[in-house]
Design a protein around this motif. Structure first.
Motif, PDB file in Angstrom:
ATOM      1  N   UNK A   1     -40.449  46.796  44.035  1.00  0.00           N
ATOM      2  CA  UNK A   1     -39.923  46.763  45.395  1.00  0.00           C
ATOM      3  C   UNK A   1     -40.812  47.629  46.293  1.00  0.00           C
ATOM      4  N   UNK A   2     -41.777  46.987  46.944  1.00  0.00           N
ATOM      5  CA  UNK A   2     -42.726  47.728  47.764  1.00  0.00           C
ATOM      6  C   UNK A   2     -42.126  48.191  49.085  1.00  0.00           C
ATOM      7  N   UNK A   3     -41.054  47.533  49.523  1.00  0.00           N
ATOM      8  CA  UNK A   3     -40.366  47.946  50.757  1.00  0.00           C
ATOM      9  C   UNK A   3     -38.859  47.936  50.513  1.00  0.00           C
ATOM     10  N   UNK A   4     -38.136  48.410  51.488  1.00  0.00           N
ATOM     11  CA  UNK A   4     -36.683  48.299  51.448  1.00  0.00           C
ATOM     12  C   UNK A   4     -36.258  46.857  51.646  1.00  0.00           C
ATOM     13  N   UNK A   5     -34.944  46.641  51.651  1.00  0.00           N
ATOM     14  CA  UNK A   5     -34.449  45.278  51.778  1.00  0.00           C
ATOM     15  C   UNK A   5     -33.174  45.206  52.588  1.00  0.00           C
ATOM     16  N   UNK A   6     -32.613  44.036  52.640  1.00  0.00           N
ATOM     17  CA  UNK A   6     -31.402  43.784  53.410  1.00  0.00           C
ATOM     18  C   UNK A   6     -30.150  43.995  52.562  1.00  0.00           C
ATOM     19  N   UNK A   7     -30.241  43.634  51.287  1.00  0.00           N
ATOM     20  CA  UNK A   7     -29.071  43.581  50.415  1.00  0.00           C
ATOM     21  C   UNK A   7     -28.564  44.964  50.012  1.00  0.00           C
ATOM     22  N   UNK A   8     -29.434  45.971  50.045  1.00  0.00           N
ATOM     23  CA  UNK A   8     -29.070  47.306  49.557  1.00  0.00           C
ATOM     24  C   UNK A   8     -28.751  48.246  50.712  1.00  0.00           C
ATOM     25  N   UNK A   9     -27.520  48.721  50.798  1.00  0.00           N
ATOM     26  CA  UNK A   9     -27.176  49.680  51.861  1.00  0.00           C
ATOM     27  C   UNK A   9     -28.064  50.920  51.784  1.00  0.00           C
ATOM     28  N   UNK A  10     -28.470  51.405  52.950  1.00  0.00           N
ATOM     29  CA  UNK A  10     -29.275  52.620  53.004  1.00  0.00           C
ATOM     30  C   UNK A  10     -30.766  52.401  52.967  1.00  0.00           C
ATOM     31  N   UNK A  11     -31.211  51.143  52.858  1.00  0.00           N
ATOM     32  CA  UNK A  11     -32.645  50.864  52.913  1.00  0.00           C
ATOM     33  C   UNK A  11     -32.932  49.949  54.100  1.00  0.00           C
ATOM     34  N   UNK A  12     -34.182  50.007  54.578  1.00  0.00           N
ATOM     35  CA  UNK A  12     -34.600  49.157  55.692  1.00  0.00           C
ATOM     36  C   UNK A  12     -35.778  48.303  55.245  1.00  0.00           C
ATOM     37  N   UNK A  13     -35.707  47.023  55.580  1.00  0.00           N
ATOM     38  CA  UNK A  13     -36.709  46.073  55.111  1.00  0.00           C
ATOM     39  C   UNK A  13     -38.123  46.442  55.553  1.00  0.00           C
ATOM     40  N   UNK A  14     -38.262  47.052  56.700  1.00  0.00           N
ATOM     41  CA  UNK A  14     -39.608  47.331  57.216  1.00  0.00           C
ATOM     42  C   UNK A  14     -40.253  48.555  56.572  1.00  0.00           C
ATOM     43  N   UNK A  15     -39.472  49.388  55.879  1.00  0.00           N
ATOM     44  CA  UNK A  15     -39.978  50.659  55.363  1.00  0.00           C
ATOM     45  C   UNK A  15     -40.664  50.501  54.009  1.00  0.00           C
ATOM     46  N   UNK A  16     -41.796  51.164  53.841  1.00  0.00           N
ATOM     47  CA  UNK A  16     -42.448  51.192  52.532  1.00  0.00           C
ATOM     48  C   UNK A  16     -41.659  52.099  51.596  1.00  0.00           C
ATOM     49  N   UNK A  17     -41.773  51.834  50.306  1.00  0.00           N
ATOM     50  CA  UNK A  17     -41.029  52.632  49.327  1.00  0.00           C
ATOM     51  C   UNK A  17     -41.942  53.460  48.422  1.00  0.00           C
ATOM     52  N   UNK A  18     -43.106  52.948  48.092  1.00  0.00           N
ATOM     53  CA  UNK A  18     -43.991  53.628  47.143  1.00  0.00           C
ATOM     54  C   UNK A  18     -45.270  54.097  47.830  1.00  0.00           C
TER      55      UNK A  18
END
Length: 436
Positions: free
Chosen positions: A203-220
């Protein structure tokens, strides 16, 4: 890339199902129909034959007629044969009628297992003969894959990613793939290797399905992504990266992933609002594939109540069409299992994909057959009507290159040589007989 290991079609071709009208032969000829091979822009102008033996395509065209040595002939007059369809991104574990991870996690394990088998069956009966499961929490899809390959369960050829790697509390963290250190990355990867995962998902970015994450944000951090891809590659596994935000797309691409899932160029103002045409050209030149997960839900977002194009359609059609203009290669995918997206509805997604991407029926179908097979490392096994490949076929009432809608109602589905006509599919769906 390494080829994905696949179980050969079991000897004997089609299975025997008591009371069902399944083709009880491992050697038969489909004759007098036209076909589309999975490449090119047009169906065969004249009727031609396809010889199926021991679950594989033995010969096509005049060679099939000349060499056929069996007794069973299937008349396909006036009908069209195409390769079996491929959905490159699904989640068999997810119930599309549920809206949140909490609801999904509350389901009893035995209920999930039974539902996964039904979803797999429904996919196959809809003409989907291959799919890639892009994430789950307990490797149940791996067990299902084994049952399908052993022919004790009805379903499509299944590639599995296992537990996606994500950051602590990151997108889909509830599936058990949280990592923050090199040691944790190694441990989670080893768990996927030991489970028999065909691919690795990150999961290189956040997503829609998971509360507390944003799709546009990088994760790693980029170096972490590079390490994940290198470790997976050394183990013979290609990597699929969930990536919505533009920075995350760039990081995943440059880390060496094989497929970019979603690639929606999400920015602060939403999906399709942070386009980078230089990056699109880089994707096209890299050899990576974009799996845009256009699904049936997108089809409801084309026009508003007044019949005018929606803002979502304007943004995402522009996003996909600019990628296409840059030479990006697409594979059909739906993200089936997320809220409102049924696993058997690939065709509705293909129709929406045609609209959003301004793609011809042939372009859309290639993305769901030969192109998908190549991207998934299965081009020597499926995706085309060609001698030597698995007999994965869909027989239709008319030419899908003229109207994709005919895909919604297949006359016959053939998987690894098994002939599943309407009566057979109905009988198996009713549960009155078992797949022997």
């Amino acid at each position: 890339m390494p080829k994905i290991g696949t179980i050969a079609t079991p000897p004997g071709g089609a299975v025997s199902v008591i009371g069902a009208n399944i083709l009880n032969s491992n050697n038969y000829l489909i004759e007098k129909g036209r076909f589309w091979s999975g490449v090119g822009d047009a169906s065969s102008p004249l009727a031609a034959s396809v010889w199926v033996r021991e679950g594989r395509i033995e010969a096509v065209g005049p060679t099939a007629d000349e060499r056929f040595d069996g007794e069973v002939r299937r008349d396909a007059s006036g009908q069209f044969l195409i390769p079996g369809l491929i959905d490159s991104h699904v989640h068999l574990e997810l119930d599309p009628s549920l809206r949140s991870p909490a609801e999904q996690l509350a389901l009893a394990p035995e209920e999930v297992v039974g539902s996964m088998a039904r979803r797999a069956r429904d996919m196959l009966f809809a003409g989907i003969t291959t799919t890639r499961d892009c994430g789950g929490g307990a490797h149940r899809e791996h067990d299902l894959r084994a049952q399908i390959d052993a022919r004790t369960t009805v379903g499509p050829r299944l590639l599995c990613c296992g537990q996606p790697l994500t950051i602590p509390r990151g997108h889909c963290h509830f599936w058990g793939g949280e990592v923050s250190t090199p040691f944790e990355i190694e441990r989670v990867l080893e768990r996927q290797f030991e489970a028999g995962s065909d691919w690795i998902k990150v999961m290189a970015t956040g997503g829609v399905f998971t509360p507390g994450t944003r799709a546009r944000d990088t994760q790693f951090e980029f170096s972490r992504l590079v390490g994940i891809v290198e470790a997976a590659t050394n183990a013979g596994r290609p990597v699929a990266a969930h990536c919505h935000g533009t920075e995350g797309i760039a990081d995943a691409l440059r880390a060496g992933v094989r497929t970019l899932e979603h690639a929606s160029f999400a920015g602060e103002k939403g999906f399709g609002t942070a386009l980078d045409e230089s990056l699109m050209r880089e994707i096209a030149a890299s050899g990576a594939w974009v799996s845009p997960t256009v699904n049936a839900g997108w089809g409801h977002r084309i026009e508003d109540k007044e019949g005018a194009p929606t803002e979502f359609f304007k943004r995402m059609s522009h996003c996909l069409q600019r990628q296409r203009a840059a030479g990006v290669r697409f594979i059909a995918s739906t993200d089936a299992g997320i809220p409102g997206v049924a696993h058997q509805d690939l065709v509705k997604g293909l129709e929406a994909f045609s609209r959003f991407g301004d793609l011809s029926p042939a372009e859309v179908l290639r993305s769901a057959t030969s192109e998908a097979a190549t991207a998934l490392g299965l081009d020597d096994e499926t995706g085309r009507i060609e001698a030597g490949l698995s007999a994965d076929l869909v027989l239709l009432a008319s030419d899908p290159l003229e109207d994709l809608g005919v895909l919604r109602d297949p006359e016959v589905v053939v998987f690894r040589g098994e002939w599943l006509d309407r009566e057979t599919r109905g009988t198996l769906a009713d549960g009155t007989v078992k797949h022997a």
